[in-house]
Design an enzyme around this catalytic site. Sequence first.
Site, PDB file in Angstrom:
ATOM      1  CB  THR A 131      -0.893   0.004   1.266  1.00 34.60           C
ATOM      2  OG1 THR A 131      -1.527   1.268   1.388  1.00 34.60           O
ATOM      3  CG2 THR A 131      -0.088  -0.234   2.532  1.00 34.60           C
ATOM      4  CG  ASP A 132      -1.127   5.003  -1.017  1.00 35.59           C
ATOM      5  OD1 ASP A 132      -1.683   4.376  -0.090  1.00 35.59           O
ATOM      6  OD2 ASP A 132      -1.712   5.888  -1.681  1.00 35.59           O
ATOM      7  CD  GLU A 133      -3.425   3.656   4.421  1.00 35.87           C
ATOM      8  OE1 GLU A 133      -3.217   3.436   5.618  1.00 35.87           O
ATOM      9  OE2 GLU A 133      -4.561   3.747   3.934  1.00 35.87           O
ATOM     10  CE1 TYR A 156      -3.459  -2.579   5.615  1.00 37.59           C
ATOM     11  CE2 TYR A 156      -3.269  -0.242   5.093  1.00 37.59           C
ATOM     12  CZ  TYR A 156      -3.356  -1.567   4.687  1.00 37.59           C
ATOM     13  OH  TYR A 156      -3.331  -1.865   3.341  1.00 37.59           O
ATOM     14  CE  LYS A 160       0.004  -4.539   2.924  1.00 33.33           C
ATOM     15  NZ  LYS A 160      -0.381  -5.891   2.405  1.00 33.33           N
TER      16      LYS A 160
HETATM   17  P1  NAD Z   1      -9.734  -7.329   2.026  1.00 29.69           P
HETATM   18  O1  NAD Z   1      -9.774  -7.069   3.497  1.00 29.69           O
HETATM   19  O2  NAD Z   1     -10.938  -7.060   1.212  1.00 29.69           O
HETATM   20  O3  NAD Z   1      -9.327  -8.851   1.767  1.00 29.69           O
HETATM   21  C1  NAD Z   1      -8.320  -9.500   2.475  1.00 29.69           C
HETATM   22  C2  NAD Z   1      -8.447 -10.998   2.226  1.00 29.69           C
HETATM   23  O4  NAD Z   1      -7.388 -11.656   2.959  1.00 29.69           O
HETATM   24  C3  NAD Z   1      -9.769 -11.583   2.729  1.00 29.69           C
HETATM   25  O5  NAD Z   1     -10.310 -12.452   1.756  1.00 29.69           O
HETATM   26  C4  NAD Z   1      -9.378 -12.347   3.980  1.00 29.69           C
HETATM   27  O6  NAD Z   1     -10.210 -13.472   4.247  1.00 29.69           O
HETATM   28  C5  NAD Z   1      -7.942 -12.770   3.636  1.00 29.69           C
HETATM   29  N1  NAD Z   1      -7.146 -13.029   4.841  1.00 29.69           N
HETATM   30  C6  NAD Z   1      -7.021 -12.217   5.932  1.00 29.69           C
HETATM   31  N2  NAD Z   1      -6.234 -12.812   6.854  1.00 29.69           N
HETATM   32  C7  NAD Z   1      -5.849 -14.002   6.330  1.00 29.69           C
HETATM   33  C8  NAD Z   1      -5.018 -15.060   6.791  1.00 29.69           C
HETATM   34  N3  NAD Z   1      -4.460 -15.027   8.019  1.00 29.69           N
HETATM   35  N4  NAD Z   1      -4.812 -16.139   5.994  1.00 29.69           N
HETATM   36  C9  NAD Z   1      -5.399 -16.201   4.767  1.00 29.69           C
HETATM   37  N5  NAD Z   1      -6.202 -15.245   4.277  1.00 29.69           N
HETATM   38  C10 NAD Z   1      -6.423 -14.149   5.042  1.00 29.69           C
HETATM   39  O7  NAD Z   1      -8.471  -6.512   1.509  1.00 29.69           O
HETATM   40  P2  NAD Z   1      -8.255  -5.740   0.127  1.00 29.69           P
HETATM   41  O8  NAD Z   1      -8.747  -4.360   0.273  1.00 29.69           O
HETATM   42  O9  NAD Z   1      -8.723  -6.588  -0.988  1.00 29.69           O
HETATM   43  O10 NAD Z   1      -6.646  -5.666   0.117  1.00 29.69           O
HETATM   44  C11 NAD Z   1      -5.882  -6.738  -0.427  1.00 29.69           C
HETATM   45  C12 NAD Z   1      -4.410  -6.393  -0.311  1.00 29.69           C
HETATM   46  O11 NAD Z   1      -4.138  -5.199  -1.028  1.00 29.69           O
HETATM   47  C13 NAD Z   1      -3.933  -6.132   1.124  1.00 29.69           C
HETATM   48  O12 NAD Z   1      -2.655  -6.678   1.261  1.00 29.69           O
HETATM   49  C14 NAD Z   1      -3.914  -4.611   1.236  1.00 29.69           C
HETATM   50  O13 NAD Z   1      -2.949  -4.205   2.175  1.00 29.69           O
HETATM   51  C15 NAD Z   1      -3.537  -4.231  -0.181  1.00 29.69           C
HETATM   52  N6  NAD Z   1      -4.017  -2.909  -0.614  1.00 29.69           N
HETATM   53  C16 NAD Z   1      -5.329  -2.559  -0.501  1.00 29.69           C
HETATM   54  C17 NAD Z   1      -5.773  -1.334  -0.989  1.00 29.69           C
HETATM   55  C18 NAD Z   1      -7.215  -0.909  -0.913  1.00 29.69           C
HETATM   56  O14 NAD Z   1      -7.520   0.231  -1.262  1.00 29.69           O
HETATM   57  N7  NAD Z   1      -8.135  -1.753  -0.483  1.00 29.69           N
HETATM   58  C19 NAD Z   1      -4.853  -0.459  -1.603  1.00 29.69           C
HETATM   59  C20 NAD Z   1      -3.510  -0.846  -1.683  1.00 29.69           C
HETATM   60  C21 NAD Z   1      -3.109  -2.088  -1.203  1.00 29.69           C
HETATM   61  O1  DAU Z   2      -4.164   4.015   0.398  1.00 29.76           O
HETATM   62  C1  DAU Z   2      -4.378   2.639   0.316  1.00 29.76           C
HETATM   63  C2  DAU Z   2      -5.221   2.182   1.494  1.00 29.76           C
HETATM   64  O2  DAU Z   2      -6.531   2.683   1.280  1.00 29.76           O
HETATM   65  C3  DAU Z   2      -5.245   0.676   1.662  1.00 29.76           C
HETATM   66  O3  DAU Z   2      -3.953   0.204   1.936  1.00 29.76           O
HETATM   67  C4  DAU Z   2      -6.195   0.258   2.785  1.00 29.76           C
HETATM   68  O4  DAU Z   2      -6.278  -1.155   2.859  1.00 29.76           O
HETATM   69  C5  DAU Z   2      -7.565   0.833   2.473  1.00 29.76           C
HETATM   70  O5  DAU Z   2      -8.456   0.535   3.545  1.00 29.76           O
HETATM   71  C6  DAU Z   2      -7.492   2.338   2.251  1.00 29.76           C
HETATM   72  O6  DAU Z   2      -7.198   3.046   3.497  1.00 29.76           O
HETATM   73  P1  DAU Z   2      -7.944   4.411   3.920  1.00 29.76           P
HETATM   74  O7  DAU Z   2      -7.872   4.534   5.368  1.00 29.76           O
HETATM   75  O8  DAU Z   2      -7.461   5.539   3.074  1.00 29.76           O
HETATM   76  O9  DAU Z   2      -9.440   4.042   3.413  1.00 29.76           O
HETATM   77  P2  DAU Z   2     -10.872   4.261   4.098  1.00 29.76           P
HETATM   78  O10 DAU Z   2     -11.888   3.884   3.067  1.00 29.76           O
HETATM   79  O11 DAU Z   2     -10.971   3.636   5.439  1.00 29.76           O
HETATM   80  O12 DAU Z   2     -10.915   5.839   4.316  1.00 29.76           O
HETATM   81  C7  DAU Z   2     -10.798   6.746   3.212  1.00 29.76           C
HETATM   82  C8  DAU Z   2     -10.841   8.154   3.780  1.00 29.76           C
HETATM   83  O13 DAU Z   2     -12.161   8.407   4.289  1.00 29.76           O
HETATM   84  C9  DAU Z   2      -9.912   8.385   4.949  1.00 29.76           C
HETATM   85  O14 DAU Z   2      -9.392   9.711   4.885  1.00 29.76           O
HETATM   86  C10 DAU Z   2     -10.781   8.236   6.176  1.00 29.76           C
HETATM   87  C11 DAU Z   2     -12.135   8.732   5.679  1.00 29.76           C
HETATM   88  N1  DAU Z   2     -13.315   8.071   6.284  1.00 29.76           N
HETATM   89  C12 DAU Z   2     -13.375   6.725   6.293  1.00 29.76           C
HETATM   90  C13 DAU Z   2     -14.451   6.056   6.835  1.00 29.76           C
HETATM   91  C14 DAU Z   2     -14.518   4.555   6.850  1.00 29.76           C
HETATM   92  C15 DAU Z   2     -14.339   8.848   6.823  1.00 29.76           C
HETATM   93  O15 DAU Z   2     -14.292  10.090   6.801  1.00 29.76           O
HETATM   94  N2  DAU Z   2     -15.407   8.199   7.363  1.00 29.76           N
HETATM   95  C16 DAU Z   2     -15.511   6.836   7.413  1.00 29.76           C
HETATM   96  O16 DAU Z   2     -16.518   6.296   7.944  1.00 29.76           O
END
Ligand code: NAD
Ligand code: DAU
Length: 349
Positions: A131-133, A156, A160
């Site tokens: 992730t970019d975080e 988180y 990562k």
């Molecule tokens: P998600 O939470 O939707 O899915 C995570 C999956 O991992 C689920 O299916 C869960 O069952 C599985 N999992 C969790 N713990 C596990 C374990 N111990 N063993 C096996 N499986 C397990 O997450 P996502 O949003 O699809 O993110 C996927 C990946 O991409 C993550 O590594 C996250 O850090 C990264 N990522 C997410 C975002 C985003 O915006 N969502 C952006 C950048 C990177």
């Molecule tokens: O940048 C990549 C990341 O983006 C991923 O690595 C993470 O897995 C993914 O969850 C996401 O993280 P964020 O914290 O940026 O996403 P989230 O959707 O939780 O929040 C987006 C923005 O909205 C953030 O500034 C917090 C705000 N927010 C979020 C929620 C859930 C609110 O204001 N209210 C809310 O209820």
Amino acid sequence: MKNILITGGAGFIGSHVVRLFVNSYPDYHIYNLDVLTYAGNLENLKDIEDKPNYTFIKADICDHEKMESIFSDYNIDGVIHLAAESHVDRSIKDPFSFAKTNVLGTLNLLQAAKTYWGGDFENKLFYHVSTDEVYGTLGESGFFTENTAYDPHSPYSASKASSDHFVRSFYDTYNLPVVISNCSNNYGSHQFPEKLIPLFINNICNNKPLPVYGKGENVRDWLFVNDHARAIDVIFHKGKIGETYNIGGFNEWKNIDLIKVIIKTVDKLLGRPEGASEELITFVTDRAGHDYRYAIDSSKLKNELGWEPSLQFEEGIEKTVKWYLENKAWVDNVTSGNYLKYYQDMYGE
Ligand code: NAD
Ligand code: DAU
């Protein structure tokens, strides 16, 4: 490479990656390994579950012995590692489960790959999805590049960042062939309704308050999930071993502006007067350690591997809202926990 292990394939991004690989590469066998936490839902993959090149494995990446046996049982030669705890707010409440899954789970997989491949790394690849975080937060200007120093702020992002360091350490120390990508915020279908976009779509539909953290001034760079999946495909096949690639949409939105776009789109599709649901906006206490701004410079990926986002944001957000409106049963299933029954009915456990 033929036998590809995709971890976290039942989750949001993972299910899009699994579908893309199963459909695009009939010569590969795709093993989707997922423990099915609250975020993992096999219903996401209904359309491909009977394909001959697809197998689901229910397993926990924290189970060291199991990970070792999976590599030999299925003769794994490529890994795309997505399994993780992914929600920042949950990490603030329970940092330990993030350290366990994201750090130790990743280490288990690295160790299992190293042991099974035994130093013969020809045609092998361990691709870690991050992730970019990990880069922390930006001020009003500038972008994260692949050379930005790590500076994570939430449990988180710290977990990562730690997993990224372990992946690099296996490259530097044991020559394990690795590649890492760091992506910005994804949106699209099948995202668990705890993250901003699906939570707010769902709340607008149900006339529930929209909890905006702080003043809603934080900025995120949004990318359509299918574009992330395409980037993963390109990096998996063309990425240079040992390299990092940033993935982003060059698509920055202040939360409050994004929320107004979501409201406008949902109201239009539900036939409500324009902006009617703005009254649901409720400013609440800010997220602890809330990063102000993320913005990714993905020009390395564009210039070296030819990837670019394919979808305009307005089109992507409309597609996403439509999907949630048309798949209310999916939302009800994942929020009530009923989706677990799908697995139990299929696998009899
Ligand atoms: P998600 O939470 O939707 O899915 C995570 C999956 O991992 C689920 O299916 C869960 O069952 C599985 N999992 C969790 N713990 C596990 C374990 N111990 N063993 C096996 N499986 C397990 O997450 P996502 O949003 O699809 O993110 C996927 C990946 O991409 C993550 O590594 C996250 O850090 C990264 N990522 C997410 C975002 C985003 O915006 N969502 C952006 C950048 C990177
Ligand atoms: O940048 C990549 C990341 O983006 C991923 O690595 C993470 O897995 C993914 O969850 C996401 O993280 P964020 O914290 O940026 O996403 P989230 O959707 O939780 O929040 C987006 C923005 O909205 C953030 O500034 C917090 C705000 N927010 C979020 C929620 C859930 C609110 O204001 N209210 C809310 O209820």
